[in-house]
Design a protein around this motif. Structure first.
Motif, PDB file in Angstrom:
ATOM      1  N   ASN A 100       9.982  19.302 -15.723  1.00 21.73           N
ATOM      2  CA  ASN A 100       9.749  18.629 -17.035  1.00 21.73           C
ATOM      3  C   ASN A 100       8.533  17.727 -17.127  1.00 21.73           C
ATOM      4  N   ASP A 101       8.522  17.027 -15.904  1.00 23.31           N
ATOM      5  CA  ASP A 101       7.407  15.937 -16.013  1.00 23.31           C
ATOM      6  C   ASP A 101       6.029  16.349 -16.128  1.00 23.31           C
ATOM      7  N   ILE A 102       6.030  17.438 -15.440  1.00 24.09           N
ATOM      8  CA  ILE A 102       4.684  18.296 -15.290  1.00 24.09           C
ATOM      9  C   ILE A 102       4.434  18.859 -16.381  1.00 24.09           C
ATOM     10  N   ALA A 103       5.137  19.276 -17.281  1.00 23.64           N
ATOM     11  CA  ALA A 103       5.216  19.957 -18.622  1.00 23.64           C
ATOM     12  C   ALA A 103       4.682  18.865 -19.523  1.00 23.64           C
ATOM     13  N   PHE A 104       5.303  17.647 -19.452  1.00 19.97           N
ATOM     14  CA  PHE A 104       5.027  16.414 -20.271  1.00 19.97           C
ATOM     15  C   PHE A 104       3.534  16.220 -19.962  1.00 19.97           C
ATOM     16  N   PHE A 105       3.159  15.904 -18.775  1.00 20.17           N
ATOM     17  CA  PHE A 105       1.681  15.579 -18.427  1.00 20.17           C
ATOM     18  C   PHE A 105       0.613  16.771 -19.094  1.00 20.17           C
ATOM     19  N   ALA A 106       1.032  18.022 -18.804  1.00 15.06           N
ATOM     20  CA  ALA A 106       0.245  19.164 -19.497  1.00 15.06           C
ATOM     21  C   ALA A 106       0.051  18.989 -20.843  1.00 15.06           C
ATOM     22  N   GLU A 110      -2.309  14.081 -19.596  1.00 13.83           N
ATOM     23  CA  GLU A 110      -2.456  12.846 -18.909  1.00 13.83           C
ATOM     24  C   GLU A 110      -2.044  12.987 -17.375  1.00 13.83           C
ATOM     25  N   SER A 111      -2.305  11.660 -16.569  1.00 16.60           N
ATOM     26  CA  SER A 111      -1.571  11.376 -15.413  1.00 16.60           C
ATOM     27  C   SER A 111      -2.070  12.243 -14.393  1.00 16.60           C
ATOM     28  N   LEU A 112      -2.564  13.589 -14.433  1.00 19.23           N
ATOM     29  CA  LEU A 112      -2.869  14.339 -13.282  1.00 19.23           C
ATOM     30  C   LEU A 112      -4.284  14.798 -13.778  1.00 19.23           C
ATOM     31  N   GLY A 117      -7.386  14.691 -20.208  1.00 19.10           N
ATOM     32  CA  GLY A 117      -8.234  14.958 -21.330  1.00 19.10           C
ATOM     33  C   GLY A 117      -8.239  16.224 -21.675  1.00 19.10           C
ATOM     34  N   ASP A 118      -7.504  17.125 -21.075  1.00 15.94           N
ATOM     35  CA  ASP A 118      -7.507  18.470 -21.642  1.00 15.94           C
ATOM     36  C   ASP A 118      -5.916  18.896 -21.934  1.00 15.94           C
ATOM     37  N   PRO A 119      -5.414  18.428 -22.824  1.00 15.02           N
ATOM     38  CA  PRO A 119      -3.896  18.882 -22.930  1.00 15.02           C
ATOM     39  C   PRO A 119      -3.650  20.432 -23.399  1.00 15.02           C
ATOM     40  N   VAL A 120      -2.582  20.976 -22.749  1.00 14.02           N
ATOM     41  CA  VAL A 120      -2.303  22.203 -23.225  1.00 14.02           C
ATOM     42  C   VAL A 120      -1.397  22.236 -24.401  1.00 14.02           C
ATOM     43  N   GLU A 121      -2.042  22.243 -25.499  1.00 14.89           N
ATOM     44  CA  GLU A 121      -1.071  21.947 -26.794  1.00 14.89           C
ATOM     45  C   GLU A 121      -0.157  23.109 -27.050  1.00 14.89           C
TER      46      GLU A 121
END
Length: 205
Positions: A100-106, A110-112, A117-121
């Protein structure tokens, strides 16, 4: 791949719900799923490394979904969370297991480096399955008693691009101030990491 509009998510979730109940009850099907597809309309499902948790768990889902719905899961072994985000974003998977943290970052871009700067909306969560705990293991004769002792040592942080690797690096930096330049980072799945640790090829995993 299937047309997303053709998937009756209620049917799929019925199967996944049954799989969850089976898992909680301690009844885990026949346990010999090999990731191949059965009958019905095939859904591409991306899991994780074959020696980790995601792949065998996904094959238990496959058993129930294949039996309880008109669909069949095609379970694919992958590098896990970060890789799976990419698979979903590129349309190579219909569903995937992601921390879930990776999903949040994606989702928030952010963060990774992979997402900055390239969100998976379009990323959407379906269900939370279970909490994941990070274990850091070493040999009793290694002389390692704290995370700071890993400086200059060889450490297997998990499959490249997995949530395990990301979490391991986060923990090492936040707790011990160690970045990959401070230790020799190795990357492989749980099975190989266990063998490396047993053979003395890495100091911790």
């Amino acid at each position: 791949m299937v047309d997303p509009e053709s998937i009756d998510r209620r049917d799929v979730l019925k199967g996944l719900g049954a799989a969850g109940v089976v898992s909680l009850a301690g009844c885990t099907g026949n346990g010999d799923g090999d990731g191949s597809s059965g009958g019905g309309q095939v859904i591409e499902w991306h899991a994780g490394g074959e020696t980790g948790t995601y792949f065998p768990l996904s094959n238990e889902f496959k058993t129930v979904v294949d039996e309880e719905t008109e669909f069949s899961l095609q379970v694919q072994s992958t590098g896990a969370s970060v890789t799976n985000v990419g698979s979903l974003n590129e349309g190579e998977a219909d569903f995937a297991l992601i921390q879930n943290d990776i999903a949040f970052f994606a989702k928030n871009g952010e963060s990774l480096d992979a997402f900055e700067g390239d969100p998976v909306e379009d990323l959407r969560g379906v269900a939370t399955l279970y909490p994941e705990t990070i274990h850091i293991v070493t040999r009793s004769d290694s002389g390692i008693e704290s995370l700071s002792d890993l400086e200059g040592r060889s450490v297997n942080t998990g499959d490249l691009g997995s949530g395990t690797q990301i979490n391991a690096l986060q923990i090492l930096e936040s707790v011990a101030g160690l970045t990959p330049g401070d230790f020799n980072e190795q990357n492989s799945g749980f099975g190989d990491a266990s063998d490396q640790l047993q053979n003395g090829d890495v100091d911790a995993a």
